[in-house]
Design a protein around this motif. Structure first.
Motif, PDB file in Angstrom:
ATOM      1  N   PRO A 206      -4.960   5.857   8.270  1.00 45.05           N
ATOM      2  CA  PRO A 206      -5.869   4.725   8.042  1.00 45.05           C
ATOM      3  C   PRO A 206      -5.866   4.232   6.604  1.00 45.05           C
ATOM      4  O   PRO A 206      -6.080   3.040   6.366  1.00 45.05           O
ATOM      5  CB  PRO A 206      -7.238   5.289   8.443  1.00 45.05           C
ATOM      6  CG  PRO A 206      -6.917   6.334   9.459  1.00 45.05           C
ATOM      7  CD  PRO A 206      -5.650   6.970   8.978  1.00 45.05           C
ATOM      8  N   ASP A 207      -5.616   5.147   5.616  1.00 45.82           N
ATOM      9  CA  ASP A 207      -5.518   4.697   4.222  1.00 45.82           C
ATOM     10  C   ASP A 207      -4.373   3.700   4.069  1.00 45.82           C
ATOM     11  O   ASP A 207      -4.494   2.697   3.359  1.00 45.82           O
ATOM     12  CB  ASP A 207      -5.290   5.889   3.291  1.00 45.82           C
ATOM     13  CG  ASP A 207      -6.527   6.765   3.150  1.00 45.82           C
ATOM     14  OD1 ASP A 207      -7.635   6.232   3.318  1.00 45.82           O
ATOM     15  OD2 ASP A 207      -6.367   7.969   2.883  1.00 45.82           O
TER      16      ASP A 207
ATOM     17  N   ARG B 198       0.829  -1.201   0.000  1.00 44.72           N
ATOM     18  CA  ARG B 198       0.000   0.000   0.000  1.00 44.72           C
ATOM     19  C   ARG B 198       0.864   1.251   0.000  1.00 44.72           C
ATOM     20  O   ARG B 198       0.560   2.247  -0.676  1.00 44.72           O
ATOM     21  CB  ARG B 198      -0.955  -0.008   1.210  1.00 44.72           C
ATOM     22  CG  ARG B 198      -2.028  -1.086   1.135  1.00 44.72           C
ATOM     23  CD  ARG B 198      -3.097  -0.894   2.212  1.00 44.72           C
ATOM     24  NE  ARG B 198      -3.897   0.295   1.954  1.00 44.72           N
ATOM     25  CZ  ARG B 198      -4.927   0.336   1.120  1.00 44.72           C
ATOM     26  NH1 ARG B 198      -5.283  -0.749   0.440  1.00 44.72           N
ATOM     27  NH2 ARG B 198      -5.611   1.453   0.960  1.00 44.72           N
TER      28      ARG B 198
ATOM     29  N   SER C  45      -5.122   0.031   5.792  1.00 46.93           N
ATOM     30  CA  SER C  45      -6.195  -0.839   5.328  1.00 46.93           C
ATOM     31  C   SER C  45      -5.663  -2.248   5.097  1.00 46.93           C
ATOM     32  O   SER C  45      -4.508  -2.440   4.690  1.00 46.93           O
ATOM     33  CB  SER C  45      -6.798  -0.287   4.034  1.00 46.93           C
ATOM     34  OG  SER C  45      -7.718  -1.224   3.479  1.00 46.93           O
ATOM     35  N   GLU C  46      -6.516  -3.257   5.359  1.00 49.65           N
ATOM     36  CA  GLU C  46      -6.098  -4.653   5.223  1.00 49.65           C
ATOM     37  C   GLU C  46      -6.204  -5.169   3.796  1.00 49.65           C
ATOM     38  O   GLU C  46      -5.837  -6.313   3.514  1.00 49.65           O
ATOM     39  CB  GLU C  46      -6.945  -5.544   6.141  1.00 49.65           C
ATOM     40  CG  GLU C  46      -6.761  -5.225   7.624  1.00 49.65           C
ATOM     41  CD  GLU C  46      -7.609  -6.109   8.507  1.00 49.65           C
ATOM     42  OE1 GLU C  46      -8.394  -6.913   7.962  1.00 49.65           O
ATOM     43  OE2 GLU C  46      -7.488  -5.997   9.744  1.00 49.65           O
ATOM     44  N   GLU C  47      -6.716  -4.354   2.890  1.00 50.34           N
ATOM     45  CA  GLU C  47      -6.898  -4.792   1.510  1.00 50.34           C
ATOM     46  C   GLU C  47      -5.696  -4.422   0.656  1.00 50.34           C
ATOM     47  O   GLU C  47      -5.161  -3.320   0.773  1.00 50.34           O
ATOM     48  CB  GLU C  47      -8.154  -4.154   0.907  1.00 50.34           C
ATOM     49  CG  GLU C  47      -9.444  -4.586   1.570  1.00 50.34           C
ATOM     50  CD  GLU C  47      -9.704  -6.066   1.377  1.00 50.34           C
ATOM     51  OE1 GLU C  47      -9.373  -6.586   0.289  1.00 50.34           O
ATOM     52  OE2 GLU C  47     -10.217  -6.711   2.313  1.00 50.34           O
TER      53      GLU C  47
END
Length: 506
Positions: A90-91, A37, A94-96
């Motif tokens: 938080p961006d 990410r 993220s777990e994705e």
């Protein structure tokens, strides 16, 4: 008595994880996803590693390790990175995976770090942005297939029960009879000189010679093996001839020969391994008790209404368990008798079973019987209380599906007591010795009121006061190690063969 308050552990998560890390209380964090990410937001912002290093104070090498999931960033670094990319923390957390390609890169990285790929000894392919998409997809697909085959080969309890259930169902449909293997076994022992009675060790040795093998005995067999066959030198290594139970050595040798006679290849799955084990056991049994001799013997005893597993055992010089299992191969096809067989531990656990007579074995939710508890009223458990443990124990049992008669023999092995039972519906008991017994029990299992529910008075008294420690049955819980053959230590076997191989002349 007051209960003691739990004492705080010095090594609790709050003490181990400091607030300088992302998850101060130790929640699970996937560094690979976090790294991908960060890379995604960096490249989306059009920044290089050097650009980010200049604004955050992090070294480019440190950033590279973070993006590759090899280093965990501190909270302060995470905030600086989010500010540099114009996003929020938080961006980043993220777990994705940020994209489909990132998900593939993460999957490839994980696969190459796993034990399946590590055993191959191949170099890792860096899942960088320069790796073409089709190549990345192909590599991930190959790793998925490797993982699938690895999962299929390992003998987890679930896999073992599922494979056993499939094989047991298939054998029930064939009345536990395999005519092709019967014919192959008969052919081999006849060519080796068998004419009747118990199969001798010498006849087994001649059978091995016919197939180009020499049988050798050694006390140095690898612990993970029962026998080892040297295909290059034509040798079959067995335990020492002095161990108790000569029939066991004959069976082991015949099982090793069965792989060659039945043209087995290396098992590709655990189910394949179990099928081969079933076939070699059947072949050895059919050699030790050839059908051409056994069936006339059994028909004569049936005519006299004097069938007995103990006599069958003694006539062919095999164990009671081997005689009972062999009887199931021939009873339905050649005698017209439907029956059931089971081996049960002293604690009442069902280890093996076969039935085509409608009896209901205890099963789990998948239909598997291994590890299930047999009703206390069945002969398989009642026999342990018999004073005469040398003779067969006979009993009628009224069960939900009808009345059955059983003949049970108990014994003791290294891991404790066991019982071997052969039973038939009431209509077929007229052919068996022991039918005149007056022992009779009633079983309503699987109804828990039959033998599983304690008496109400005892339950009221002890339900809150009892705290037993259960005996763990490791064979039910543990997975069988994998190798070229499940459960076999390849390195140990190869060292053994190397040390015992004949020395080349000249």
């Amino acid at each position: 008595m007051p209960s003691a308050s739990p004492r705080p552990c010095a090594a609790s998560p709050t003490n181990l994880w400091k607030d300088s890390r992302i998850f101060p209380y130790g929640e699970a964090m996937d560094l690979l996803i976090l790294g991908r990410r960060i890379r995604h937001f960096r490249t989306t912002a059009g920044l290089t590693l050097d650009d980010v290093a200049a604004t955050t104070g992090l070294a480019p090498s440190q950033l590279s390790q973070i993006e590759n999931g090899k280093r965990e960033p501190r909270i302060s670094a995470l905030g600086a990175l989010a500010e540099a990319f114009g996003v929020t923390v938080p961006d980043l957390l993220s777990e994705e995976p940020p994209s489909q390609r990132a998900a593939l890169e993460i999957e490839l990285d994980r696969a190459q770090r796993g034990s399946t790929y590590g055993r191959l000894g191949l170099p890792e392919v860096k899942a960088s942005q320069k790796l073409p998409q089709p190549v990345l997809e192909s590599l991930v697909g190959l790793h998925r297939e490797l993982a699938r085959r690895d999962r299929e080969a390992v003998a987890t309890p679930e896999a073992a029960r599922a494979a056993n259930l499939e094989l047991r169902t298939a054998m029930r449909e064939r009345d536990n009879h395999l005519p092709e293997i019967e014919a192959a076994a008969e052919d081999l022992v006849r060519r080796a000189g068998y004419v009747g009675g118990p199969l001798t060790h010498r006849t087994v040795a001649r059978a091995a010679e016919l197939l180009g093998f020499e049988i050798l005995h050694t006390d140095e067999l690898p612990r993970s093996t029962r026998t080892v066959t040297d295909l290059a030198s034509g040798r079959i290594y067995l335990p020492p001839a002095s161990i108790p139970g000569g029939h066991g050595l004959r069976a082991l040798a015949l099982q090793a020969l069965a792989h060659r006679v039945l043209e087995h290849r290396r098992p590709e799955s655990y189910k394949d391994f179990l099928r081969q084990r079933l076939e070699i056991n059947y072949f050895a049994s059919a050699c030790l008790v050839p059908r051409s001799v056994a069936v006339p013997w059994l028909l004569e005893r049936k005519k006299e209404r004097d069938l007995a597993v103990s006599d069958f055992r003694d006539a062919f010089g095999v164990s009671h368990d081997a005689a009972a299992q062999r009887f199931t191969n021939l009873a339905t096809v050649d005698l017209g008798i439907h029956l059931h067989y089971l081996r049960v531990t002293g604690e009442g656990m069902l280890l093996r079973g076969y039935e085509n007579d409608g009896v209901r074995f205890p099963t789990d939710v998948t239909g598997a019987i291994e590890g299930q508890t047999v009703c206390r009223s069945w002969a398989a458990r009642q026999a342990f209380a018999s004073r005469d443990r040398t003779s067969e124990y006979y009993q009628y049992t009224d069960k939900p599906g009808g009345t059955y008669w059983c003949s049970t023999q108990t014994g003791t092995a290294e891991n404790g007591e066991f019982s071997i039972s052969v039973g038939v519906p009431f209509a077929d008991v007229r052919w068996f010795r022991g039918r005149e017994t007056d022992r009779r029990r009633t079983s309503t299992c699987p109804d828990v009121a039959c033998c599983q529910r304690p008496a109400s008075a005892l339950e009221e008294r002890w339900s809150e006061a009892a705290w037993p420690s259960a005996k763990m049955h490791q064979h039910v819980l543990a997975a069988l190690p994998t190798g070229r053959f499940p459960g076999v230590d390849d390195a140990e076997v190869y060292r053994f063969l190397e040390s015992h191989a004949p020395v080349a002349e000249g």
